[in-house]
Write a protein that holds these residues in place. Structure first.
Motif, PDB file in Angstrom:
ATOM      1  N   ASP A  82       0.849  -1.191   0.000  1.00  0.00           N
ATOM      2  CA  ASP A  82       0.000   0.000   0.000  1.00  0.00           C
ATOM      3  C   ASP A  82       0.885   1.242   0.000  1.00  0.00           C
ATOM      4  N   GLY A  83       0.487   2.229  -0.763  1.00  0.00           N
ATOM      5  CA  GLY A  83       1.266   3.461  -0.841  1.00  0.00           C
ATOM      6  C   GLY A  83       2.325   3.442  -1.926  1.00  0.00           C
ATOM      7  N   GLY A  84       2.449   2.329  -2.652  1.00  0.00           N
ATOM      8  CA  GLY A  84       3.386   2.271  -3.762  1.00  0.00           C
ATOM      9  C   GLY A  84       4.792   1.834  -3.413  1.00  0.00           C
ATOM     10  N   ASP A  85       5.080   1.551  -2.134  1.00  0.00           N
ATOM     11  CA  ASP A  85       6.392   1.043  -1.751  1.00  0.00           C
ATOM     12  C   ASP A  85       6.489  -0.431  -2.122  1.00  0.00           C
ATOM     13  N   TYR A  86       7.726  -0.950  -2.182  1.00  0.00           N
ATOM     14  CA  TYR A  86       7.943  -2.347  -2.542  1.00  0.00           C
ATOM     15  C   TYR A  86       8.688  -3.070  -1.431  1.00  0.00           C
ATOM     16  N   THR A  87       8.366  -4.340  -1.253  1.00  0.00           N
ATOM     17  CA  THR A  87       9.093  -5.233  -0.360  1.00  0.00           C
ATOM     18  C   THR A  87       9.869  -6.216  -1.232  1.00  0.00           C
ATOM     19  N   ARG A  88      11.135  -6.422  -0.897  1.00  0.00           N
ATOM     20  CA  ARG A  88      12.008  -7.314  -1.662  1.00  0.00           C
ATOM     21  C   ARG A  88      11.992  -8.710  -1.049  1.00  0.00           C
ATOM     22  N   HIS A  89      11.803  -9.728  -1.908  1.00  0.00           N
ATOM     23  CA  HIS A  89      11.848 -11.132  -1.494  1.00  0.00           C
ATOM     24  C   HIS A  89      12.935 -11.837  -2.303  1.00  0.00           C
ATOM     25  N   VAL A  90      13.741 -12.633  -1.630  1.00  0.00           N
ATOM     26  CA  VAL A  90      14.686 -13.491  -2.331  1.00  0.00           C
ATOM     27  C   VAL A  90      13.955 -14.789  -2.612  1.00  0.00           C
ATOM     28  N   GLY A  91      13.779 -15.124  -3.873  1.00  0.00           N
ATOM     29  CA  GLY A  91      12.997 -16.293  -4.246  1.00  0.00           C
ATOM     30  C   GLY A  91      11.524 -15.949  -4.374  1.00  0.00           C
ATOM     31  N   MET A  92      10.760 -16.915  -4.757  1.00  0.00           N
ATOM     32  CA  MET A  92       9.338 -16.722  -5.027  1.00  0.00           C
ATOM     33  C   MET A  92       8.526 -16.867  -3.740  1.00  0.00           C
ATOM     34  N   PRO A  93       7.789 -15.811  -3.354  1.00  0.00           N
ATOM     35  CA  PRO A  93       6.920 -15.940  -2.175  1.00  0.00           C
ATOM     36  C   PRO A  93       5.835 -16.994  -2.413  1.00  0.00           C
ATOM     37  N   GLU A  94       5.445 -17.651  -1.357  1.00  0.00           N
ATOM     38  CA  GLU A  94       4.462 -18.733  -1.441  1.00  0.00           C
ATOM     39  C   GLU A  94       3.154 -18.283  -2.094  1.00  0.00           C
ATOM     40  N   GLU A  95       2.693 -17.062  -1.792  1.00  0.00           N
ATOM     41  CA  GLU A  95       1.414 -16.597  -2.326  1.00  0.00           C
ATOM     42  C   GLU A  95       1.461 -16.317  -3.828  1.00  0.00           C
ATOM     43  N   VAL A  96       2.649 -16.293  -4.415  1.00  0.00           N
ATOM     44  CA  VAL A  96       2.785 -16.022  -5.852  1.00  0.00           C
ATOM     45  C   VAL A  96       3.061 -17.300  -6.636  1.00  0.00           C
ATOM     46  N   ALA A  97       3.523 -18.316  -5.959  1.00  0.00           N
ATOM     47  CA  ALA A  97       4.008 -19.529  -6.622  1.00  0.00           C
ATOM     48  C   ALA A  97       3.002 -20.154  -7.579  1.00  0.00           C
ATOM     49  N   ASN A  98       1.716 -20.073  -7.292  1.00  0.00           N
ATOM     50  CA  ASN A  98       0.717 -20.714  -8.154  1.00  0.00           C
ATOM     51  C   ASN A  98       0.025 -19.749  -9.117  1.00  0.00           C
ATOM     52  N   LEU A  99       0.470 -18.503  -9.147  1.00  0.00           N
ATOM     53  CA  LEU A  99      -0.128 -17.530 -10.062  1.00  0.00           C
ATOM     54  C   LEU A  99       0.484 -17.658 -11.453  1.00  0.00           C
ATOM     55  N   THR A 100      -0.287 -17.314 -12.453  1.00  0.00           N
ATOM     56  CA  THR A 100       0.205 -17.269 -13.829  1.00  0.00           C
ATOM     57  C   THR A 100       0.646 -15.843 -14.121  1.00  0.00           C
ATOM     58  N   ASN A 101       1.801 -15.710 -14.769  1.00  0.00           N
ATOM     59  CA  ASN A 101       2.267 -14.349 -15.045  1.00  0.00           C
ATOM     60  C   ASN A 101       1.385 -13.699 -16.102  1.00  0.00           C
ATOM     61  N   GLU A 102       1.232 -12.401 -15.967  1.00  0.00           N
ATOM     62  CA  GLU A 102       0.422 -11.615 -16.899  1.00  0.00           C
ATOM     63  C   GLU A 102       1.281 -10.949 -17.963  1.00  0.00           C
ATOM     64  N   TYR A 103       2.573 -10.876 -17.700  1.00  0.00           N
ATOM     65  CA  TYR A 103       3.501 -10.247 -18.624  1.00  0.00           C
ATOM     66  C   TYR A 103       4.868 -10.870 -18.413  1.00  0.00           C
ATOM     67  N   GLU A 104       5.627 -11.029 -19.494  1.00  0.00           N
ATOM     68  CA  GLU A 104       6.980 -11.530 -19.359  1.00  0.00           C
ATOM     69  C   GLU A 104       7.883 -10.939 -20.431  1.00  0.00           C
ATOM     70  N   GLU A 105       9.137 -10.785 -20.061  1.00  0.00           N
ATOM     71  CA  GLU A 105      10.208 -10.374 -20.981  1.00  0.00           C
ATOM     72  C   GLU A 105      11.359 -11.313 -20.726  1.00  0.00           C
ATOM     73  N   GLN A 106      11.842 -11.956 -21.766  1.00  0.00           N
ATOM     74  CA  GLN A 106      13.010 -12.803 -21.625  1.00  0.00           C
ATOM     75  C   GLN A 106      14.148 -12.152 -22.406  1.00  0.00           C
ATOM     76  N   ASN A 107      15.056 -11.535 -21.672  1.00  0.00           N
ATOM     77  CA  ASN A 107      16.113 -10.733 -22.283  1.00  0.00           C
ATOM     78  C   ASN A 107      17.501 -11.336 -22.138  1.00  0.00           C
ATOM     79  N   ARG A 108      17.632 -12.406 -21.366  1.00  0.00           N
ATOM     80  CA  ARG A 108      18.988 -12.954 -21.153  1.00  0.00           C
ATOM     81  C   ARG A 108      19.301 -13.985 -22.201  1.00  0.00           C
TER      82      ARG A 108
END
Length: 108
Positions: A82-108
């Motif tokens: 809330d408020g537009g700030d970000y929290t940094r996580h190393v690795g994928m948080p559990e609540e995101v693991a089963n979500l499908t991405n809505e956008y992707e860029e593969q640049n490497r």
């Protein structure tokens, strides 16, 4: 000449439409991660062109995959709070693991 003058605005409109809906979030997260790397004393500058990027939950989570200074793959997820700030996580948080991405860029 008239055709060229008519084609130019159409072309510019097309280019403007090609940007990602999530450009602002992605640029914010890359700047935050670059700042984090600098604070950690890592001598590298992270760029969008060197990262794989995945966006989840309507921009609520932005995942970065990049090769660190030692060549090892890094997986970092930024969660928008809330408020537009970000929290940094190393690795994928559990609540995101089963979500499908809505956008992707593969640049490497």
């Amino acid at each position: 000449m008239k055709k060229l003058l008519l084609a130019l605005p159409v072309f510019l409109l097309f280019l403007a439409a090609c940007g990602s809906t999530y450009d602002t979030e992605i640029e914010d997260v890359i700047a935050l991660e670059d700042e984090h790397l600098s604070d950690e004393g890592q001598d590298m500058e992270l760029t969008r062109e060197e990262s794989d990027i995945y966006v989840y939950a309507d921009g609520g989570y932005v995942e970065l995959l990049y090769n660190g200074a030692n060549g090892e793959e890094q997986q970092i997820v930024y969660e928008e709070m809330d408020g537009g700030d970000y929290t940094r996580h190393v690795g994928m948080p559990e609540e995101v693991a089963n979500l499908t991405n809505e956008y992707e860029e593969q640049n490497r």
